[in-house]
Design an enzyme around this catalytic site. Structure first.
Site, PDB file in Angstrom:
ATOM      1  N   THR A  45      -4.341  28.155 -51.319  1.00  0.00           N
ATOM      2  CA  THR A  45      -4.031  27.967 -50.026  1.00  0.00           C
ATOM      3  C   THR A  45      -5.029  26.817 -49.536  1.00  0.00           C
ATOM      4  OG1 THR A  45      -5.690  29.500 -49.246  1.00  0.00           O
ATOM      5  CG2 THR A  45      -3.667  30.305 -49.790  1.00  0.00           C
TER       6      THR A  45
ATOM      7  N   GLY B  31      18.874  17.106 -31.803  1.00  0.00           N
ATOM      8  CA  GLY B  31      19.393  18.641 -32.085  1.00  0.00           C
ATOM      9  C   GLY B  31      20.087  18.803 -33.358  1.00  0.00           C
TER      10      GLY B  31
ATOM     11  N   SER C  48      -5.395  34.531 -53.840  1.00  0.00           N
ATOM     12  CA  SER C  48      -6.533  33.718 -53.776  1.00  0.00           C
ATOM     13  C   SER C  48      -7.629  34.329 -54.393  1.00  0.00           C
ATOM     14  CB  SER C  48      -7.086  33.543 -52.213  1.00  0.00           C
ATOM     15  OG  SER C  48      -6.242  33.206 -51.205  1.00  0.00           O
TER      16      SER C  48
ATOM     17  N   GLU D  50      -0.912  27.573 -55.407  1.00  0.00           N
ATOM     18  CA  GLU D  50      -1.730  26.902 -56.392  1.00  0.00           C
ATOM     19  C   GLU D  50      -2.999  26.365 -55.328  1.00  0.00           C
ATOM     20  OE1 GLU D  50      -0.904  24.098 -58.928  1.00  0.00           O
ATOM     21  OE2 GLU D  50       1.106  24.589 -59.496  1.00  0.00           O
TER      22      GLU D  50
ATOM     23  N   SER E 209      -0.776  35.355 -60.633  1.00  0.00           N
ATOM     24  CA  SER E 209      -0.918  36.231 -59.332  1.00  0.00           C
ATOM     25  C   SER E 209      -0.105  37.334 -59.418  1.00  0.00           C
ATOM     26  CB  SER E 209      -0.296  35.508 -58.056  1.00  0.00           C
ATOM     27  OG  SER E 209      -0.573  33.986 -58.026  1.00  0.00           O
ATOM     28  N   GLU E 210      -0.830  38.333 -58.608  1.00  0.00           N
ATOM     29  CA  GLU E 210      -0.416  39.956 -58.697  1.00  0.00           C
ATOM     30  C   GLU E 210      -0.105  40.245 -56.821  1.00  0.00           C
ATOM     31  OE1 GLU E 210      -2.724  42.345 -61.107  1.00  0.00           O
ATOM     32  OE2 GLU E 210      -2.327  41.059 -62.882  1.00  0.00           O
TER      33      GLU E 210
ATOM     34  N   TRP F  52       5.462  36.466 -57.526  1.00  0.00           N
ATOM     35  CA  TRP F  52       5.343  35.081 -57.202  1.00  0.00           C
ATOM     36  C   TRP F  52       5.507  34.222 -58.426  1.00  0.00           C
ATOM     37  CZ3 TRP F  52       6.305  36.343 -52.350  1.00  0.00           C
ATOM     38  CH2 TRP F  52       5.329  37.044 -51.748  1.00  0.00           C
TER      39      TRP F  52
HETATM   40  C1  LIG Z   1       7.103  30.094 -53.490  1.00  0.00           C
HETATM   41  C2  LIG Z   1       5.706  30.766 -54.255  1.00  0.00           C
HETATM   42  C3  LIG Z   1       5.589  30.448 -55.559  1.00  0.00           C
HETATM   43  C4  LIG Z   1       4.563  30.848 -56.354  1.00  0.00           C
HETATM   44  N1  LIG Z   1       4.477  30.670 -57.784  1.00  0.00           N
HETATM   45  C5  LIG Z   1       3.466  31.094 -58.435  1.00  0.00           C
HETATM   46  C6  LIG Z   1       3.475  31.114 -59.989  1.00  0.00           C
HETATM   47  O1  LIG Z   1       4.368  30.235 -60.697  1.00  0.00           O
HETATM   48  N2  LIG Z   1       2.439  31.824 -60.652  1.00  0.00           N
HETATM   49  C7  LIG Z   1       1.334  32.414 -59.854  1.00  0.00           C
HETATM   50  O2  LIG Z   1       0.529  32.887 -60.639  1.00  0.00           O
HETATM   51  N3  LIG Z   1       1.517  32.194 -58.472  1.00  0.00           N
HETATM   52  C8  LIG Z   1       2.194  31.818 -57.694  1.00  0.00           C
HETATM   53  N4  LIG Z   1       2.188  31.861 -56.476  1.00  0.00           N
HETATM   54  C9  LIG Z   1       1.334  32.781 -56.109  1.00  0.00           C
HETATM   55  C10 LIG Z   1       0.580  31.792 -55.119  1.00  0.00           C
HETATM   56  O3  LIG Z   1      -0.351  30.983 -55.875  1.00  0.00           O
HETATM   57  C11 LIG Z   1      -0.266  32.520 -53.981  1.00  0.00           C
HETATM   58  O4  LIG Z   1       0.844  33.137 -53.137  1.00  0.00           O
HETATM   59  C12 LIG Z   1      -1.444  31.973 -53.353  1.00  0.00           C
HETATM   60  O5  LIG Z   1      -2.525  31.872 -54.386  1.00  0.00           O
HETATM   61  C13 LIG Z   1      -1.925  32.696 -52.103  1.00  0.00           C
HETATM   62  O6  LIG Z   1      -2.392  34.188 -52.504  1.00  0.00           O
HETATM   63  P1  LIG Z   1      -1.661  35.197 -51.595  1.00  0.00           P
HETATM   64  O7  LIG Z   1      -0.132  35.067 -51.345  1.00  0.00           O
HETATM   65  O8  LIG Z   1      -2.313  36.611 -52.118  1.00  0.00           O
HETATM   66  O9  LIG Z   1      -2.713  35.161 -50.477  1.00  0.00           O
HETATM   67  P2  LIG Z   1      -3.865  35.637 -49.742  1.00  0.00           P
HETATM   68  O10 LIG Z   1      -4.832  35.436 -50.914  1.00  0.00           O
HETATM   69  O11 LIG Z   1      -3.758  37.041 -49.499  1.00  0.00           O
HETATM   70  O12 LIG Z   1      -4.252  35.036 -48.589  1.00  0.00           O
HETATM   71  C14 LIG Z   1      -4.077  35.157 -47.362  1.00  0.00           C
HETATM   72  C15 LIG Z   1      -4.661  34.438 -46.327  1.00  0.00           C
HETATM   73  O13 LIG Z   1      -5.966  34.447 -46.463  1.00  0.00           O
HETATM   74  C16 LIG Z   1      -6.768  33.383 -46.774  1.00  0.00           C
HETATM   75  N5  LIG Z   1      -8.033  33.668 -47.380  1.00  0.00           N
HETATM   76  C17 LIG Z   1      -7.888  34.304 -48.639  1.00  0.00           C
HETATM   77  N6  LIG Z   1      -9.160  34.263 -49.026  1.00  0.00           N
HETATM   78  C18 LIG Z   1      -9.954  33.757 -48.166  1.00  0.00           C
HETATM   79  C19 LIG Z   1     -11.143  33.303 -48.209  1.00  0.00           C
HETATM   80  N7  LIG Z   1     -12.134  33.653 -49.225  1.00  0.00           N
HETATM   81  N8  LIG Z   1     -11.688  32.575 -47.294  1.00  0.00           N
HETATM   82  C20 LIG Z   1     -10.911  32.048 -46.447  1.00  0.00           C
HETATM   83  N9  LIG Z   1      -9.659  32.342 -46.416  1.00  0.00           N
HETATM   84  C21 LIG Z   1      -9.118  33.303 -47.166  1.00  0.00           C
HETATM   85  C22 LIG Z   1      -5.799  32.554 -47.200  1.00  0.00           C
HETATM   86  O14 LIG Z   1      -6.105  30.900 -47.180  1.00  0.00           O
HETATM   87  C23 LIG Z   1      -4.354  32.888 -46.501  1.00  0.00           C
HETATM   88  O15 LIG Z   1      -4.298  31.996 -45.340  1.00  0.00           O
HETATM   89  C24 LIG Z   1       3.438  31.552 -55.696  1.00  0.00           C
HETATM   90  C25 LIG Z   1       3.633  31.949 -54.341  1.00  0.00           C
HETATM   91  C26 LIG Z   1       4.942  31.321 -53.962  1.00  0.00           C
HETATM   92  C27 LIG Z   1       4.872  31.845 -52.395  1.00  0.00           C
END
Ligand SMILES: Cc1cc2nc3c(=O)[nH]c(=O)nc-3n(C[C@H](O)[C@H](O)[C@H](O)COP(=O)(O)OP(=O)(O)OC[C@H]3O[C@@H](n4cnc5c(N)ncnc54)[C@H](O)[C@@H]3O)c2cc1C
Length: 393
Positions: free
Chosen positions: A378, A353, A145, A376, A139-140, A169
């Site tokens: 959403t 409570g 997603s 992993e 992720s970046e 992340w």
């Molecule tokens: C505590 C934590 C640990 C993590 N560990 C790792 C790790 O070890 N390695 C790694 O690589 N990543 C890691 N991640 C990243 C994680 O996998 C991403 O946060 C996740 O994939 C969601 O990406 P985003 O946060 O950019 O959300 P976004 O992709 O921006 O999504 C935001 C919202 O939009 C929705 N959305 C996006 N696209 C669509 C679509 N096409 N259709 C419908 N809805 C959509 C999503 O469901 C979500 O509700 C971690 C994240 C956290 C918070």
């Protein structure tokens, strides 16, 4: 037994939750360790935002960081299903412990076992089995997603690659010595330029950046990675040049089964705490467990946890049997994360409570549950995978 994939499992006739002798022994060992060694330290680690290194060392000593690594490399030579059992047991006590073991086994070790060259296996698997924590860096900031939109670039510089970019992340990054990292080595080819690299923490041009201050899973580290012309030997490219997208997808498909396990463990932890509490809390001259409404809450929680466990165990057993499991894995992760949040929320209500105070363990489980629907893939991403199967796309 038929499944969504239409496959027939050779263990037909056996209940999914029936464990063989080895699995039973493994489960009871991890359960005892979690209750005796981790439980007393959960609150302190949550408050400090730091997972105790001596506990991670004990994970290694117990073989919990190398469950599927073959014995010839110092691992346990176990199954993916055992990884799921370990993550469930640890998460019932502390979901932060669960995710450390989850990332190490079901993503990084798993990817190396499948895609690393023999030389890479000889170089890294013994380390991963004996003290090196691993991270998975896909992720970046701009690509979550839409993971394949990643902007980290790998440039061929003769006998090595120069990698530049930022990852966000990244679980385990504060402790990790090895990072399975994805960069695009041929942007003109789009996602087919994405390539997997094995990056050691000490490589020139590599740094672990800011650690996130999170709602839940506070003891598990989540950090930024900074690569500034990071020098990576050519021999550290894993799998095919441009084959990283396949490695990323396939490891996540498997890894998310274990996130399901983390969530059923968490939900079970919440239920166990609630059962303990209803037996001793008195109102109207009775323990609250004597009220049928409270009993029904517990019964609903237990039923949802069992349903989620069946999804998780089924997906894990399909994976071990070499059968299609991707839809089942998505269902397992989607459903388990839904019910975990619900179970933790209900547990707080059962405590009344005191449930929202830090003197009792359930508020932490509620905070920890939230991430299950995000990382992993959403919930929406899981639902898209399931729908794709239903609609034949
Ligand atoms: C505590 C934590 C640990 C993590 N560990 C790792 C790790 O070890 N390695 C790694 O690589 N990543 C890691 N991640 C990243 C994680 O996998 C991403 O946060 C996740 O994939 C969601 O990406 P985003 O946060 O950019 O959300 P976004 O992709 O921006 O999504 C935001 C919202 O939009 C929705 N959305 C996006 N696209 C669509 C679509 N096409 N259709 C419908 N809805 C959509 C999503 O469901 C979500 O509700 C971690 C994240 C956290 C918070």
């Amino acid at each position: 037994m038929s499944s969504v994939s239409g496959a027939t499992v050779s263990t037909a006739g056996h209940a999914l939750t029936v464990l063989n002798e080895e699995e039973q022994l493994f489960q009871s060992t991890v359960r005892r360790f979690a209750r005796e060694a981790i439980a007393p330290r959960v609150r302190e680690m949550d408050e400090a935002g730091l997972f105790a290194r001596d506990l991670i060392d004990q994970f290694f000593d117990l073989g919990l960081m190398a469950i599927e690594i073959p014995e010839e490399y110092g691992g346990q030579g176990g199954t993916f299903f055992q990884c799921v059992l370990a993550v469930e047991e640890l998460s019932a006590v502390d979901p932060s412990a669960g995710v450390i073991v989850d990332v190490q086994n079901t993503i990084v070790n798993n990817a190396l076992i499948r895609w690393a060259s023999d030389e890479q296996k000889r170089q890294y698997l013994p380390r991963l089995a004996s003290g090196t924590v691993a991270s998975y860096a896909l992720s970046e900031a701009g690509s979550g997603s839409d993971a394949f939109a990643l902007q980290t670039r790998a440039v061929d510089a003769g006998d090595h690659y120069r990698i530049t970019g930022r990852k966000l992340w990244i679980t385990n990054a504060a402790e990790a010595g090895l990072f399975l990292l994805f960069a695009n080595a041929n942007p003109e080819a789009g996602y087919k330029g994405i390539t997997a690299f094995l990056i050691e923490r000490g490589f020139a041009g590599f740094a672990v950046g800011r650690k996130e201050d999170k709602l839940g899973l506070r003891a598990s580290s989540t950090c930024e990675l900074i690569l500034d012309n990071c020098r990576v030997p050519k021999s550290n490219l894993m799998g095919a040049h441009g084959g990283g997208y396949k490695i990323a997808i396939e490891t996540l498909n498997e890894g998310r089964i274990a996130i399901g396990a983390q969530m059923i463990g968490l939900a079970r932890g919440a239920l166990d705490h609630a059962i303990g509490y209803v037996r001793q809390r008195k109102q109207f001259g009775k323990t609250i467990g004597e009220f049928q409404a409270v009993q029904f809450d517990l019964a609903k929680m237990a039923t949802e946890i069992e349903a989620a466990r069946l999804l998780v165990y089924n997906a894990a057993r399909l994976r071990d049997a070499g059968l299609p499991f991707v839809t089942e894995a998505a269902m397992a992760k989607y459903y388990s994360s839904e019910i975990a949040e619900k179970a933790a929320s209900r547990a707080i209500e059962i405590f009344g409570g005191v449930g929202i105070t830090k003197d009792y363990p359930v508020e932490k489980l509620y905070r920890d549950a939230k991430i299950g629907r995000i990382y992993e893939g959403t919930t929406n991403i899981q639902l898209m995978t399931i729908a794709k199967k239903l609609l034949g796309r």
